[in-house]
Every structure is written in structure tokens, then in C-alpha cells.
Design a protein around this motif. Structure first.
Motif, PDB file in Angstrom:
ATOM      1  N   UNK A   8     -40.451  -0.647 -21.897  1.00  0.00           N
ATOM      2  CA  UNK A   8     -39.748  -0.921 -20.650  1.00  0.00           C
ATOM      3  C   UNK A   8     -40.711  -0.868 -19.466  1.00  0.00           C
ATOM      4  N   UNK A   9     -41.608   0.130 -19.503  1.00  0.00           N
ATOM      5  CA  UNK A   9     -42.576   0.250 -18.395  1.00  0.00           C
ATOM      6  C   UNK A   9     -43.509  -0.955 -18.360  1.00  0.00           C
ATOM      7  N   UNK A  15     -43.372  -8.004 -15.218  1.00  0.00           N
ATOM      8  CA  UNK A  15     -42.312  -8.964 -14.860  1.00  0.00           C
ATOM      9  C   UNK A  15     -41.745  -8.737 -13.460  1.00  0.00           C
ATOM     10  N   UNK A  16     -41.531  -7.484 -13.096  1.00  0.00           N
ATOM     11  CA  UNK A  16     -40.843  -7.242 -11.821  1.00  0.00           C
ATOM     12  C   UNK A  16     -41.591  -7.736 -10.585  1.00  0.00           C
ATOM     13  N   UNK A  48     -36.412  -9.215 -21.079  1.00  0.00           N
ATOM     14  CA  UNK A  48     -36.777  -7.927 -21.677  1.00  0.00           C
ATOM     15  C   UNK A  48     -36.375  -7.882 -23.150  1.00  0.00           C
ATOM     16  N   UNK A  49     -35.197  -8.395 -23.431  1.00  0.00           N
ATOM     17  CA  UNK A  49     -34.732  -8.390 -24.816  1.00  0.00           C
ATOM     18  C   UNK A  49     -35.680  -9.192 -25.708  1.00  0.00           C
TER      19      UNK A  49
ATOM     20  N   UNK B  77     -32.979  -0.289 -12.883  1.00  0.00           N
ATOM     21  CA  UNK B  77     -31.969   0.610 -13.450  1.00  0.00           C
ATOM     22  C   UNK B  77     -31.297  -0.029 -14.657  1.00  0.00           C
ATOM     23  N   UNK B  78     -31.026  -1.331 -14.545  1.00  0.00           N
ATOM     24  CA  UNK B  78     -30.388  -2.028 -15.673  1.00  0.00           C
ATOM     25  C   UNK B  78     -31.313  -2.054 -16.882  1.00  0.00           C
ATOM     26  N   UNK B  79     -32.607  -2.166 -16.626  1.00  0.00           N
ATOM     27  CA  UNK B  79     -33.583  -2.153 -17.728  1.00  0.00           C
ATOM     28  C   UNK B  79     -33.561  -0.811 -18.434  1.00  0.00           C
ATOM     29  N   UNK B  80     -33.574   0.243 -17.634  1.00  0.00           N
ATOM     30  CA  UNK B  80     -33.588   1.593 -18.231  1.00  0.00           C
ATOM     31  C   UNK B  80     -32.325   1.849 -19.041  1.00  0.00           C
TER      32      UNK B  80
END
Lengths: 203, 237
Positions: A8-9, A15-16, A48-49, B77-80
Motif C-alpha cells: 500500500x505504501x 501513484x498518489x 491498487x487492486x 484512507x480508502x487504500x488503507x
């Protein structure tokens, strides 16, 4: 906020930073800020998926744009909303006529650049862009706002470079014609240089 | 050369190329030809100056519109909050196999049908029917449509096969999840026509192949249709 996994990080780091660019494209696609924000979030969560399918070292911005646009198209098709047809042939011929008349016309008149910069409102720019069919609008945004090369756009949209060229050509002409028309409506451009709107039947 | 209002054939050609000349996207030879014409034609040179002004105005007016500052934290937040299930490849497959098959396919396949040749339009929606969806497509290097440098070794086993839906439209096969890896990886399969079924992931222009039938090369050297042969590699068989 809870700490995320390494994956996620990593995704957040790469991406962000493109959130603003994604939002800008989303805004021009949806023409609504709230819808654009929802579209960006949905696209980023999808990205992300499927982060495993992203090839490191390749253009992540292009990859994200592709996901965003496909997400938009899926929603759009589901809503069964059809864009207004644009008579490009008519628009192009009148645009060329306006340019020719500008070249021949009043040498003391304000330059086309100043006309658009000084006398066209932001909402009118957005409206003009919104009148162009989505596939043309997307190419215009990618080329003129995101400074993507034709090759990058072609890869992002999975279309040939020649298609990028024709869409950009027509999209730019349609957009410039509309903006010059807004200026004309304020009486800034001579009456004889008017560019009709794209309200004629599509050819 | 011409005067304004009396364009020559050269002027018409330059008029078509002028946007791409501005973007520095013309091949060198064409760029030189346009440059030479512009140097000698005052009308086209002035046209370029006007187009330069319009382009500058467009770039200025089309500046990025920024999102609300809350958007990025909201996405984060949605990612987490997203499910850790997706970190597991096994569960990932299970999730796709179940949720995507049932939830996504109704829309995806109908969307795919719209992009496919007429013979492939089937428009299924129910989960049970999805596996029966059959479309005929050509296998092609999955780098088709990408830069030539990425296609050069497409006859070698460096690229997986992809599906050509129509000219200019390509879909990739999800190799790692495919139950038919030999079809996806065998370069000798390129050029074959397949009747395929599976899960379509529109966001990635990809197909998770669950069943297929090899219809062989479209034509042999004598122009005769090659008899279709069945490949017994369908999922679950």
C-alpha cells in the motif's frame, strides 16, 4: 491513520503524486467536481487492486490515465448517455475561414491570443471543451495540459499514433473555433468572422 | 506559394500538418519540408504565427483544475481500508474468480460484445451463461499496437500472445491466471483464430481465458480453411 502494508505504501508513493493530473482529466470527462473526485478514487482503488500488473519503470501516469478513462467509459456506457454529435467537417471549414479572414483582416485588431486570454471566461473554456466528444477531449487534455507525446497518448489509449494526430487536429480546431466564437459573441471579433456553433446536423 | 485566400497545394498540405509541426511530432523529413515551405511562404508563415498564438492561449486557459485538498487523504484512507485479502495471490484469484465473474462480467462481456466483430456478439448477463460466451478473435503478439521496439522479438517467446478484436483493438491475456498458458505463451499460436470465453477486465484490456477452441490458421498456403481442432485445455476438463 493506520499504517498500511508495504504494498500500500509503495502504491501510495508512486501513484498518489498523480492525483491532481487524474482529477483534471476526470473533471473534463465528467464536468462535475464531485463526480470527478469519485471517479479518481474509484480508479485509484482499481489501480491498487491490479498493482501487480503494473510494470515498474513504465509510465505509471499513462497506466493510471488508462484505468481512469476506462472506468469513466464503463460508467458512461452504463448510464447510456450519448454525447452531442459534432459536425467536424463543418466546424473545420468555418474555422479555416475564420483564420483566413483573420490573416486578411484588420491588422490593428487584437491578436487571437489576447482575445482568448482576455475575453473568454473559464466556464466558457470548460463548456467549449465539454462540447467535444470524449475521445477528442481526452487527447486534447493529454497533449496540451499533460504534455504527453503522441506515442504516450497512443499507448495509453491503445490507439494508433495516426488516430491521436487526427483527434488532436480536430479537437484543437473545434476548441479554438468555439473560443473564437465566444469572443465574437461579445462583439470583439468582426461579425463576418463568426464561427457557427456545432449545432448543425452531424455529417 | 500563395497569397492569403489563394492557397496552393503545398499550403493545403502544410495546413494539415501545422498542429503537428507545432508539437514537434512530425518525422524529420516532413518537418524539414514544412520548414522549407514556411520559410518561403509568407501566408503559411503568418498562419503559423496565428496558430502559435492560439496554442499559447489554449495552453494557458486549459491549465489544470486542482481537486479539493481533502481528495488525497480520502483516497489514502480508502487504500488503507482496502481488504488485505487482495495481498494473497490465492485469495486474489478466488476473489476475482467469484466476485469478478458474477459482478463484473455482466457489464464487461456486454461491453466486450460491443467491441467485437458481429459474430462475437452474444450479450450474456447471467453468471451461468458467461462460461458459454464465445467470440472469435485472432491471436497476435500482445505488443501489437505498441512501439516497434517492443514488437521486434515478437516471434520469440518474450511476449505472450494477445487477442486482436479488430484492427487497432487488442486485448492481453492474463497469463499468470490463465488456465491455458500454452495458448498464451506459444508464439506458434499467433495468427490462429480462437473461439474464447472468459472474464473480461476492461480496465486492463485483458481477458482471463477460461475456455477456448482453436480454429486453426484462418487459411493455409492454398487458401483453404484449416480444419478446426479442439484443444483440451479448458478449465476443469
Amino acid at each position: 491513520m493506520a499504517s498500511g502494508s508495504a504494498r500500500q505504501r509503495e502504491f501510495a508513493e508512486v501513484a498518489l503524486p498523480h492525483t491532481d493530473a487524474l482529477f483534471n482529466l476526470a473533471l473534463h470527462l465528467t464536468r462535475d467536481r464531485r463526480d470527478a473526485e469519485d471517479l479518481v478514487q474509484e480508479a485509484l482503488l482499481k489501480a491498487f487492486r491490479f498493482f501487480d500488473s503494473y510494470e515498474p519503470g513504465t509510465q505509471i501516469r499513462a497506466w493510471l490515465f488508462r484505468i481512469l478513462r476506462n472506468t469513466f467509459i464503463n460508467r458512461y456506457r452504463a448510464a447510456k448517455v450519448r454525447p452531442q454529435e459534432v459536425n467536424f467537417a463543418h466546424l473545420e471549414s468555418t474555422y479555416d475561414r475564420v483564420i483566413d479572414e483573420t490573416l486578411l483582416g484588420d491588422r490593428g485588431a487584437m491578436s487571437p491570443e489576447r482575445l482568448i486570454l482576455d475575453h473568454v471566461l473559464d466556464e466558457e473554456v470548460d463548456d467549449a471543451l465539454g462540447r467535444i466528444p470524449e475521445e477528442y477531449r481526452t487527447v486534447v487534455i493529454m497533449a496540451l495540459v499533460e504534455d504527453m507525446t503522441y506515442r504516450e497518448i497512443a499507448d495509453t489509449l491503445s490507439i494508433p499514433v495516426g488516430t491521436v494526430m487526427s483527434r488532436l487536429h480536430r479537437g484543437r480546431k473545434a476548441l479554438q473555433a468555439s473560443l473564437l466564437d465566444y469572443a465574437r459573441r461579445r462583439g470583439i471579433v468582426h461579425r463576418e468572422s463568426s464561427v457557427p456553433n456545432d449545432e448543425e446536423p452531424a455529417s | 506559394m500563395s497569397t492569403p485566400g489563394q492557397p496552393s497545394a503545398d499550403c493545403s498540405a502544410v495546413s494539415l500538418q501545422i498542429f503537428h509541426y507545432q508539437a514537434d511530432e512530425l518525422p524529420p523529413a516532413e518537418r524539414r519540408a514544412v520548414r522549407t515551405h514556411l520559410d518561403m511562404c509568407p501566408a503559411c508563415s503568418r498562419r503559423l504565427a496565428v496558430e502559435d498564438e492560439l496554442l499559447c492561449a489554449l495552453r494557458t486557459r486549459l491549465r489544470r483544475r486542482d481537486p479539493a485538498p481533502e481528495l488525497r487523504p480520502r483516497v489514502l484512507a480508502a487504500l488503507w481500508e482496502s481488504s488485505p485479502v487482495r495481498r494473497s495471490r490465492g485469495l486474489w484469484r478466488a476473489w476475482l474468480g467469484a466476485a469478478a465473474l458474477c459482478a463484473t462480467l455482466g457489464v464487461a462481456i456486454s461491453g466486450m460484445a460491443g467491441a467485437l466483430p458481429e459474430e462475437g456478439r452474444v450479450g450474456r448477463t447471467a453468471c451461468q451463461q458467461v462460461r458459454e460466451v464465445a467470440v472469435v478473435v485472432d491471436l497476435i503478439c500482445d505488443r501489437a499496437g505498441k512501439p516497434m521496439r517492443q514488437q521486434r522479438s515478437c516471434r520469440e517467446q518474450l511476449h505472450v500472445n494477445g487477442l486482436r478484436l479488430s484492427e487497432g483493438q487488442y486485448w492481453s491475456l492474463l497469463v499468470d491466471a490463465s488456465n491455458a498458458r500454452e495458448v498464451a505463451l506459444d508464439p506458434e499460436m499467433r495468427g490462429h483464430r480462437l473461439r474464447v470465453g472468459g472474464e473480461l477486465l476492461r480496465e486492463f484490456n485483458s481477458l482471463r481465458l477460461t475456455q477456448f477452441e482453436d480454429l486453426g490458421l484462418e487459411e493455409d498456403a492454398d487458401g483453404l480453411a484449416v480444419e478446426a481442432r479442439r484443444i483440451d485445455a479448458v478449465h476443469g476438463r
